[in-house]
Design an enzyme around this catalytic site. Structure first.
Site, PDB file in Angstrom:
ATOM      1  N   ALA A 278       0.801  -1.192  -0.021  1.00 34.76           N
ATOM      2  CA  ALA A 278       0.095   0.018   0.088  1.00 34.76           C
ATOM      3  C   ALA A 278       1.001   1.395  -0.284  1.00 34.76           C
ATOM      4  CB  ALA A 278      -0.908   0.138   1.325  1.00 34.76           C
TER       5      ALA A 278
ATOM      6  N   GLY B  38       1.090   9.432  -6.472  1.00 30.29           N
ATOM      7  CA  GLY B  38       1.299   8.159  -7.271  1.00 30.29           C
ATOM      8  C   GLY B  38       2.674   7.891  -7.893  1.00 30.29           C
TER       9      GLY B  38
ATOM     10  N   ILE C 198      -4.754  -0.187  -4.869  1.00 29.23           N
ATOM     11  CA  ILE C 198      -3.997  -0.914  -4.141  1.00 29.23           C
ATOM     12  C   ILE C 198      -4.304  -2.539  -4.472  1.00 29.23           C
ATOM     13  CG2 ILE C 198      -3.217  -1.953  -1.781  1.00 29.23           C
ATOM     14  CD1 ILE C 198      -2.376   1.086  -2.630  1.00 29.23           C
TER      15      ILE C 198
ATOM     16  N   ARG D  35      10.963  -5.007 -10.958  1.00 25.22           N
ATOM     17  CA  ARG D  35      10.644  -4.462 -12.415  1.00 25.22           C
ATOM     18  C   ARG D  35      10.840  -5.433 -13.522  1.00 25.22           C
ATOM     19  NH1 ARG D  35      11.750   1.526 -10.258  1.00 25.22           N
ATOM     20  NH2 ARG D  35       9.640   2.206 -10.013  1.00 25.22           N
TER      21      ARG D  35
ATOM     22  N   ARG E 213      -6.217 -18.874 -41.503  1.00 24.70           N
ATOM     23  CA  ARG E 213      -7.208 -17.736 -41.983  1.00 24.70           C
ATOM     24  C   ARG E 213      -6.956 -17.616 -43.362  1.00 24.70           C
ATOM     25  NH1 ARG E 213     -12.400 -15.775 -42.109  1.00 24.70           N
ATOM     26  NH2 ARG E 213     -12.432 -13.438 -42.644  1.00 24.70           N
TER      27      ARG E 213
ATOM     28  N   ILE F 156      -4.231  -8.521 -36.477  1.00 23.19           N
ATOM     29  CA  ILE F 156      -4.045  -9.512 -37.268  1.00 23.19           C
ATOM     30  C   ILE F 156      -5.370 -10.668 -37.354  1.00 23.19           C
ATOM     31  CG2 ILE F 156      -2.716 -11.889 -37.671  1.00 23.19           C
ATOM     32  CD1 ILE F 156      -0.088 -10.273 -37.288  1.00 23.19           C
TER      33      ILE F 156
ATOM     34  N   GLY G 101      -8.170  -9.610 -36.784  1.00 20.24           N
ATOM     35  CA  GLY G 101      -9.413  -8.999 -37.369  1.00 20.24           C
ATOM     36  C   GLY G 101     -10.539  -8.694 -36.134  1.00 20.24           C
TER      37      GLY G 101
ATOM     38  N   GLU H 189       3.992  -0.303 -10.757  1.00 19.55           N
ATOM     39  CA  GLU H 189       5.419  -0.415 -10.212  1.00 19.55           C
ATOM     40  C   GLU H 189       6.038   0.808 -11.028  1.00 19.55           C
ATOM     41  OE1 GLU H 189       7.013  -4.048  -9.338  1.00 19.55           O
ATOM     42  OE2 GLU H 189       4.935  -5.102  -8.956  1.00 19.55           O
TER      43      GLU H 189
HETATM   44  C1  LIG Z   1      -3.597  -2.492 -12.192  1.00 21.97           C
HETATM   45  C2  LIG Z   1      -2.805  -1.498 -11.061  1.00 21.97           C
HETATM   46  C3  LIG Z   1      -2.444  -2.247  -9.868  1.00 21.97           C
HETATM   47  C4  LIG Z   1      -1.578  -1.502  -8.992  1.00 21.97           C
HETATM   48  N1  LIG Z   1      -1.322  -1.750  -7.758  1.00 21.97           N
HETATM   49  C5  LIG Z   1      -0.788  -1.160  -6.859  1.00 21.97           C
HETATM   50  C6  LIG Z   1      -0.333  -1.667  -5.533  1.00 21.97           C
HETATM   51  O1  LIG Z   1      -0.742  -2.844  -5.360  1.00 21.97           O
HETATM   52  N2  LIG Z   1       0.070  -0.754  -4.490  1.00 21.97           N
HETATM   53  C7  LIG Z   1       0.305   0.364  -4.923  1.00 21.97           C
HETATM   54  O2  LIG Z   1       0.847   1.180  -4.105  1.00 21.97           O
HETATM   55  N3  LIG Z   1       0.169   1.236  -6.441  1.00 21.97           N
HETATM   56  C8  LIG Z   1      -0.398   0.133  -7.081  1.00 21.97           C
HETATM   57  N4  LIG Z   1      -0.728   0.851  -8.403  1.00 21.97           N
HETATM   58  C9  LIG Z   1      -0.496   2.229  -8.460  1.00 21.97           C
HETATM   59  C10 LIG Z   1       0.373   2.586  -9.558  1.00 21.97           C
HETATM   60  O3  LIG Z   1       1.726   2.277  -8.964  1.00 21.97           O
HETATM   61  C11 LIG Z   1       0.057   4.012 -10.010  1.00 21.97           C
HETATM   62  O4  LIG Z   1      -0.823   4.315 -10.767  1.00 21.97           O
HETATM   63  C12 LIG Z   1       1.351   4.653 -10.613  1.00 21.97           C
HETATM   64  O5  LIG Z   1       2.681   4.745  -9.797  1.00 21.97           O
HETATM   65  C13 LIG Z   1       1.289   5.872 -11.505  1.00 21.97           C
HETATM   66  O6  LIG Z   1       0.523   6.795 -10.501  1.00 21.97           O
HETATM   67  P1  LIG Z   1      -0.640   7.528 -10.882  1.00 21.97           P
HETATM   68  O7  LIG Z   1      -1.709   6.580 -11.398  1.00 21.97           O
HETATM   69  O8  LIG Z   1      -1.040   8.488  -9.747  1.00 21.97           O
HETATM   70  O9  LIG Z   1      -0.222   8.430 -12.201  1.00 21.97           O
HETATM   71  P2  LIG Z   1       0.471  10.035 -12.037  1.00 21.97           P
HETATM   72  O10 LIG Z   1       1.717   9.720 -11.016  1.00 21.97           O
HETATM   73  O11 LIG Z   1      -0.563  11.161 -11.881  1.00 21.97           O
HETATM   74  O12 LIG Z   1       0.913  10.150 -13.536  1.00 21.97           O
HETATM   75  C14 LIG Z   1      -0.072  10.298 -14.674  1.00 21.97           C
HETATM   76  C15 LIG Z   1       0.782  10.503 -15.999  1.00 21.97           C
HETATM   77  O13 LIG Z   1       1.798  11.361 -15.611  1.00 21.97           O
HETATM   78  C16 LIG Z   1       2.969  10.983 -15.904  1.00 21.97           C
HETATM   79  N5  LIG Z   1       4.124  11.610 -15.176  1.00 21.97           N
HETATM   80  C17 LIG Z   1       4.009  11.801 -13.673  1.00 21.97           C
HETATM   81  N6  LIG Z   1       5.068  12.265 -13.352  1.00 21.97           N
HETATM   82  C18 LIG Z   1       5.786  12.518 -14.370  1.00 21.97           C
HETATM   83  C19 LIG Z   1       6.996  13.233 -14.642  1.00 21.97           C
HETATM   84  N7  LIG Z   1       7.892  13.811 -13.692  1.00 21.97           N
HETATM   85  N8  LIG Z   1       7.637  13.446 -15.909  1.00 21.97           N
HETATM   86  C20 LIG Z   1       6.767  13.034 -16.935  1.00 21.97           C
HETATM   87  N9  LIG Z   1       5.605  12.401 -16.903  1.00 21.97           N
HETATM   88  C21 LIG Z   1       5.108  12.255 -15.742  1.00 21.97           C
HETATM   89  C22 LIG Z   1       2.818   9.397 -15.633  1.00 21.97           C
HETATM   90  O14 LIG Z   1       3.956   8.742 -16.275  1.00 21.97           O
HETATM   91  C23 LIG Z   1       1.576   9.202 -16.077  1.00 21.97           C
HETATM   92  O15 LIG Z   1       1.561   9.066 -17.493  1.00 21.97           O
HETATM   93  C24 LIG Z   1      -1.581  -0.022  -9.456  1.00 21.97           C
HETATM   94  C25 LIG Z   1      -1.951   0.572 -10.560  1.00 21.97           C
HETATM   95  C26 LIG Z   1      -2.625  -0.256 -11.475  1.00 21.97           C
HETATM   96  C27 LIG Z   1      -2.929   0.350 -12.819  1.00 21.97           C
END
Ligand SMILES: Cc1cc2nc3c(=O)[nH]c(=O)nc-3n(C[C@H](O)[C@H](O)[C@H](O)COP(=O)(O)OP(=O)(O)OC[C@H]3O[C@@H](n4cnc5c(N)ncnc54)[C@H](O)[C@@H]3O)c2cc1C
Length: 396
Positions: free
Chosen positions: A132, A139, A165, A249, A274, A343, A345, A369
């Site tokens: 979490a 984010g 999460i 990662r 196909r 591919i 379709g 991640e």
């Molecule tokens: C299916 C799924 C499972 C997940 N599971 C977990 C989990 O178990 N635990 C957990 O803690 N989190 C989890 N997450 C959250 C995930 O880690 C975040 O969504 C991710 O780190 C991005 O944060 P955000 O969604 O707030 O996007 P933001 O940080 O708001 O980013 C939005 C966009 O802006 C871009 N951006 C942000 N900062 C910059 C910068 N400095 N320069 C250029 N571009 C930038 C990003 O690349 C992205 O394209 C999960 C997400 C998903 C989709």
């Protein structure tokens, strides 16, 4: 007609230079597990069903020893495991991925007592874990975490909200990242092991993901944990989180390769069966160009993934290799799956088609991640020296 290329896709031969002899036995074992247990796996039809089956799958993978590379800290073995599983079931792969996040943090920073209490249960599937870190306003910018942990006479009191999460609401144990030193940014975060039955830890709702994956929000309302819930050093949570993500990662990249190789297998089968314009699709050069590009991207992605994992297993720091592997392979997989769907379709977008599921499932891997953009900033930071992002100093 013999199609040697199809066998190559699921073979470890293209990445063998990065593997040990023991990995070929492991690849056989996990391949056999997938064929026997996951061949007929189908996507859950609702979030509720995804939550129920996620626990069932965890028991099975844990019970069958599939997570043993995690216990052994064998990153190449874990990548092989995720690659194989993800090619059959994105949901089972997600279950495995989350266990890894918490197990790895425990391996990196856990006391003997904490490891004895939690680690074995996580890798044998008895304990479902959740990592979490993310919050509505934190984010990519992890240092902006506003959940607080305040010291009191009994230990720590946590307050705040977490969202997106995985396993929220079904986990037995949450690893919660919180600010222990306000306004210190990345230098003021700490990590806490919080059992799900702790008073004040409340599951506040689901966030339904595009592909079956249990995801949701939790709230920490005066949630008291003892002093020994602190994982690692006080104010060392950001570093621990980043080390955990660095290590895992490449395995996200491996899962992406698994999904992409499945897409490629489906595509190869489709182009041979196909027929249009009186010919099988495989006779058309525009189709062959796609196959050539898809398979080259996949092999390049696998090489980056297993190189990063090999570097880890040699005891090296892998921030650079890991970020390259994750960003390249998840982007490549998205492109391969998209091309595979093209591919196929119209049938490729029909619910129930394997490519339709893969198309939705792979999307999240470019985000969780650490997004692709953030990985590329990490790569540049390793080459040029890191640079503050906005008013923060690092990211997930
Ligand atoms: C299916 C799924 C499972 C997940 N599971 C977990 C989990 O178990 N635990 C957990 O803690 N989190 C989890 N997450 C959250 C995930 O880690 C975040 O969504 C991710 O780190 C991005 O944060 P955000 O969604 O707030 O996007 P933001 O940080 O708001 O980013 C939005 C966009 O802006 C871009 N951006 C942000 N900062 C910059 C910068 N400095 N320069 C250029 N571009 C930038 C990003 O690349 C992205 O394209 C999960 C997400 C998903 C989709």
């Amino acid at each position: 007609m013999k199609r040697p290329g199809i066998d190559r896709l699921s073979s470890i031969e293209p990445v063998a230079a990065f593997l040990e002899p023991s990995h070929s036995e492991l690849a056989k074992q996990v391949g056999s597990f997938c064929k026997h247990e996951l061949l007929n796996e189908t996507e859950p039809q609702s979030d509720k069903e995804a939550r129920t089956v996620a626990r069932k799958w965890l028991k099975l993978v844990g019970g069958k020893g599939v997570l043993s590379p995690l216990a052994l800290e064998d990153l190449r073995g874990f990548c092989l495991t995720r690659e194989a599983i993800a090619s059959y079931s994105p949901l089972v792969d997600a279950v495995v991925a989350i266990q890894a996040l918490v197990a790895t943090s425990l391996q990196l920073a856990g006391s003997k007592k904490q490891q004895a209490l939690w680690l074995d249960g996580i890798v044998t599937g008895q304990i479902m874990a959740a990592f979490a870190m993310t919050e509505p306003e934190a984010g990519s910018d992890v240092a902006a975490i506003s959940t607080t942990a305040t010291k009191d006479t009994n230990g720590w009191v946590l307050n705040g909200q977490k969202h997106l999460i995985s396993n929220a609401g079904i986990a037995d144990l949450y690893l919660v990242f919180a600010a222990t030193s306000l306004k210190a940014g990345s230098r003021g975060l700490s990590a806490f092991l919080v059992p799900s039955n702790t008073q004040g830890l409340v599951y506040t709702g689901t966030q339904i993901a595009a592909a079956g994956h249990p995801l949701g929000q939790i709230s920490l309302d005066d949630c008291s944990v003892p002093s020994d819930a602190l994982l690692g050093s006080l104010n060392g949570g950001f570093k621990l989180g980043m080390m955990t993500l660095d290590r895992l990662r490449p395995s996200v990249g491996a899962a992406a390769c698994g999904m992409a190789s499945r897409a490629l297998v489906e595509s190869l089968q489709h182009v041979t069966s196909r027929r249009q314009f009186g010919e099988p699709l495989e006779r058309f050069q525009l189709i062959r160009e796609k196959i050539g590009r898809m398979s080259t991207l996949l092999e390049a992605a696998r090489l980056l993934v297993y190189r990063a994992a090999w570097c880890h297993d040699q005891g090296k720091r892998i921030t650079l290799e890991s970020a390259m592997a994750k960003s390249f392979s998840t982007e490549a997989a998205q492109s391969i799956i998209d091309e595979g769907l093209q591919i196929a379709g119209g049938l490729g977008v029909v619910v129930g088609h394997p490519l339709e599921r893969l198309y939705r499932a792979v999307r999240a891997l470019r985000i969780y991640e650490g997004t692709t953009e953030i990985q590329r900033l990490i790569v540049a930071g390793e080459l040029l020296g890191s640079q503050p992002l906005g008013n923060r100093d690092k990211q997930s």
